[in-house]
Design a protein around this motif. Structure first.
Motif, PDB file in Angstrom:
ATOM      1  N   TYR A   1       0.838  -1.198   0.000  1.00 38.48           N
ATOM      2  CA  TYR A   1       0.000   0.000   0.000  1.00 38.48           C
ATOM      3  C   TYR A   1       0.874   1.249   0.000  1.00 38.48           C
ATOM      4  N   CYS A   2       0.528   2.212  -0.819  1.00 35.44           N
ATOM      5  CA  CYS A   2       1.199   3.502  -0.714  1.00 35.44           C
ATOM      6  C   CYS A   2       0.393   4.410   0.210  1.00 35.44           C
ATOM      7  N   ARG A   3       1.096   5.330   0.798  1.00 36.59           N
ATOM      8  CA  ARG A   3       0.486   6.214   1.788  1.00 36.59           C
ATOM      9  C   ARG A   3       1.028   7.620   1.597  1.00 36.59           C
ATOM     10  N   ALA A   4       0.169   8.596   1.833  1.00 33.74           N
ATOM     11  CA  ALA A   4       0.588   9.992   1.806  1.00 33.74           C
ATOM     12  C   ALA A   4       0.079  10.677   3.063  1.00 33.74           C
ATOM     13  N   ASP A   5       0.976  11.362   3.743  1.00 35.19           N
ATOM     14  CA  ASP A   5       0.600  12.180   4.894  1.00 35.19           C
ATOM     15  C   ASP A   5       0.333  13.594   4.409  1.00 35.19           C
ATOM     16  N   LEU A   6      -0.801  14.112   4.787  1.00 41.68           N
ATOM     17  CA  LEU A   6      -1.271  15.381   4.227  1.00 41.68           C
ATOM     18  C   LEU A   6      -1.329  16.472   5.292  1.00 41.68           C
ATOM     19  N   LEU A   7      -1.002  17.665   4.881  1.00 38.40           N
ATOM     20  CA  LEU A   7      -1.171  18.845   5.733  1.00 38.40           C
ATOM     21  C   LEU A   7      -1.691  19.978   4.868  1.00 38.40           C
ATOM     22  N   TYR A   8      -2.840  20.504   5.219  1.00 34.11           N
ATOM     23  CA  TYR A   8      -3.359  21.671   4.528  1.00 34.11           C
ATOM     24  C   TYR A   8      -4.099  22.543   5.541  1.00 34.11           C
ATOM     25  N   TYR A   9      -4.520  23.693   5.077  1.00 38.82           N
ATOM     26  CA  TYR A   9      -5.114  24.674   5.982  1.00 38.82           C
ATOM     27  C   TYR A   9      -6.513  25.043   5.507  1.00 38.82           C
ATOM     28  N   THR A  10      -7.393  25.193   6.453  1.00 43.17           N
ATOM     29  CA  THR A  10      -8.751  25.624   6.137  1.00 43.17           C
ATOM     30  C   THR A  10      -8.740  27.108   5.758  1.00 43.17           C
ATOM     31  N   ASP A  11      -9.870  27.579   5.278  1.00 42.90           N
ATOM     32  CA  ASP A  11      -9.971  28.995   4.937  1.00 42.90           C
ATOM     33  C   ASP A  11      -9.716  29.874   6.148  1.00 42.90           C
TER      34      ASP A  11
ATOM     35  N   GLY B   1      -7.489  29.215   8.358  1.00 41.24           N
ATOM     36  CA  GLY B   1      -6.093  29.095   8.735  1.00 41.24           C
ATOM     37  C   GLY B   1      -5.786  27.955   9.687  1.00 41.24           C
ATOM     38  N   ALA B   2      -6.792  27.122   9.988  1.00 40.25           N
ATOM     39  CA  ALA B   2      -6.553  25.996  10.896  1.00 40.25           C
ATOM     40  C   ALA B   2      -5.880  24.856  10.144  1.00 40.25           C
ATOM     41  N   PRO B   3      -4.836  24.266  10.720  1.00 42.48           N
ATOM     42  CA  PRO B   3      -4.164  23.150  10.053  1.00 42.48           C
ATOM     43  C   PRO B   3      -5.011  21.885  10.118  1.00 42.48           C
ATOM     44  N   VAL B   4      -4.963  21.118   9.053  1.00 41.64           N
ATOM     45  CA  VAL B   4      -5.662  19.832   8.995  1.00 41.64           C
ATOM     46  C   VAL B   4      -4.651  18.771   8.597  1.00 41.64           C
ATOM     47  N   VAL B   5      -4.520  17.751   9.428  1.00 49.08           N
ATOM     48  CA  VAL B   5      -3.596  16.652   9.170  1.00 49.08           C
ATOM     49  C   VAL B   5      -4.414  15.403   8.878  1.00 49.08           C
ATOM     50  N   SER B   6      -4.067  14.716   7.807  1.00 51.52           N
ATOM     51  CA  SER B   6      -4.768  13.471   7.492  1.00 51.52           C
ATOM     52  C   SER B   6      -3.857  12.542   6.715  1.00 51.52           C
ATOM     53  N   VAL B   7      -4.351  11.342   6.483  1.00 54.06           N
ATOM     54  CA  VAL B   7      -3.587  10.306   5.788  1.00 54.06           C
ATOM     55  C   VAL B   7      -4.437   9.757   4.659  1.00 54.06           C
ATOM     56  N   SER B   8      -3.804   9.525   3.535  1.00 47.76           N
ATOM     57  CA  SER B   8      -4.486   8.897   2.401  1.00 47.76           C
ATOM     58  C   SER B   8      -3.758   7.620   2.034  1.00 47.76           C
ATOM     59  N   TRP B   9      -4.510   6.560   1.746  1.00 43.45           N
ATOM     60  CA  TRP B   9      -3.945   5.261   1.372  1.00 43.45           C
ATOM     61  C   TRP B   9      -4.365   4.901  -0.053  1.00 43.45           C
ATOM     62  N   GLY B  10      -3.449   4.235  -0.755  1.00 46.16           N
ATOM     63  CA  GLY B  10      -3.798   3.650  -2.029  1.00 46.16           C
ATOM     64  C   GLY B  10      -4.561   2.352  -1.822  1.00 46.16           C
ATOM     65  N   GLN B  11      -4.989   1.745  -2.917  1.00 44.24           N
ATOM     66  CA  GLN B  11      -5.867   0.590  -2.828  1.00 44.24           C
ATOM     67  C   GLN B  11      -5.128  -0.722  -2.593  1.00 44.24           C
ATOM     68  N   GLY B  12      -3.817  -0.716  -2.689  1.00 45.90           N
ATOM     69  CA  GLY B  12      -3.058  -1.945  -2.491  1.00 45.90           C
ATOM     70  C   GLY B  12      -2.793  -2.671  -3.795  1.00 45.90           C
ATOM     71  N   THR B  13      -1.590  -3.215  -3.886  1.00 49.52           N
ATOM     72  CA  THR B  13      -1.209  -4.011  -5.047  1.00 49.52           C
ATOM     73  C   THR B  13      -0.466  -5.245  -4.555  1.00 49.52           C
ATOM     74  N   LEU B  14      -0.815  -6.401  -5.091  1.00 54.05           N
ATOM     75  CA  LEU B  14      -0.279  -7.664  -4.592  1.00 54.05           C
ATOM     76  C   LEU B  14       1.063  -7.989  -5.234  1.00 54.05           C
ATOM     77  N   VAL B  15       2.015  -8.298  -4.384  1.00 56.70           N
ATOM     78  CA  VAL B  15       3.322  -8.777  -4.823  1.00 56.70           C
ATOM     79  C   VAL B  15       3.480 -10.206  -4.325  1.00 56.70           C
ATOM     80  N   THR B  16       3.735 -11.108  -5.250  1.00 59.52           N
ATOM     81  CA  THR B  16       3.928 -12.514  -4.906  1.00 59.52           C
ATOM     82  C   THR B  16       5.290 -12.954  -5.402  1.00 59.52           C
ATOM     83  N   VAL B  17       6.107 -13.457  -4.477  1.00 58.46           N
ATOM     84  CA  VAL B  17       7.440 -13.930  -4.812  1.00 58.46           C
ATOM     85  C   VAL B  17       7.461 -15.440  -4.632  1.00 58.46           C
TER      86      VAL B  17
END
Length: 123
Positions: free
Chosen positions: A93-103, A105-121
């Motif tokens: 899974y890929c992940r991104a940590d996000l930081l943005y500001y509301t109108d 000026g309040a900071p908003v912290v959140s996390v976004s995840w990708g859908q996952g990709t299967l690796v088989t060895v």
């Protein structure tokens, strides 16, 4: 921000794969990015992470075999995997940590995840 992962598949022991993850939306809000993996019955674990400045961190189990990279302008993060082992088999899974500001000026912290990709060895 939405993340779309790709690049998983089946590979033999010792082989290589490259995972890619592309963000869409407010990519200017992305801070750290990373790749995690999970196998059934276990918790999701960090594989590698990278800051917006390019500093990297790797799990001990992948050091020297995996390389993480990103393109801040495009909002992408890649994971190049070499010398793959059966123990690397997992959903990644890929992940991104996000930081943005509301109108207001309040900071908003959140996390976004990708859908996952299967690796088989295979052994």
């Amino acid at each position: 921000v939405q993340l779309q992962a790709s690049g998983g598949g089946l590979v033999q022991t010792g082989g290589s794969l490259r995972l890619s993850c592309a963000a869409s939306g407010r990519i200017s809000s992305i801070r750290d990015m990373g790749w995690y993996r999970q196998v059934p019955g276990k918790e999701r674990e960090l594989v590698a992470s990278i800051t917006s400045g390019g500093s990297t961190n790797y799990a001990d189990s992948v050091k020297g075999r995996f390389t993480i990279s990103r393109d801040n302008a495009k909002g992408t993060v890649d994971l190049q995997m070499y010398s793959l082992k059966p123990d690397d088999t997992a959903v990644y899974y890929c992940r991104a940590d996000l930081l943005y500001y509301t109108d207001g000026g309040a900071p908003v912290v959140s996390v976004s995840w990708g859908q996952g990709t299967l690796v088989t060895v295979s052994s």
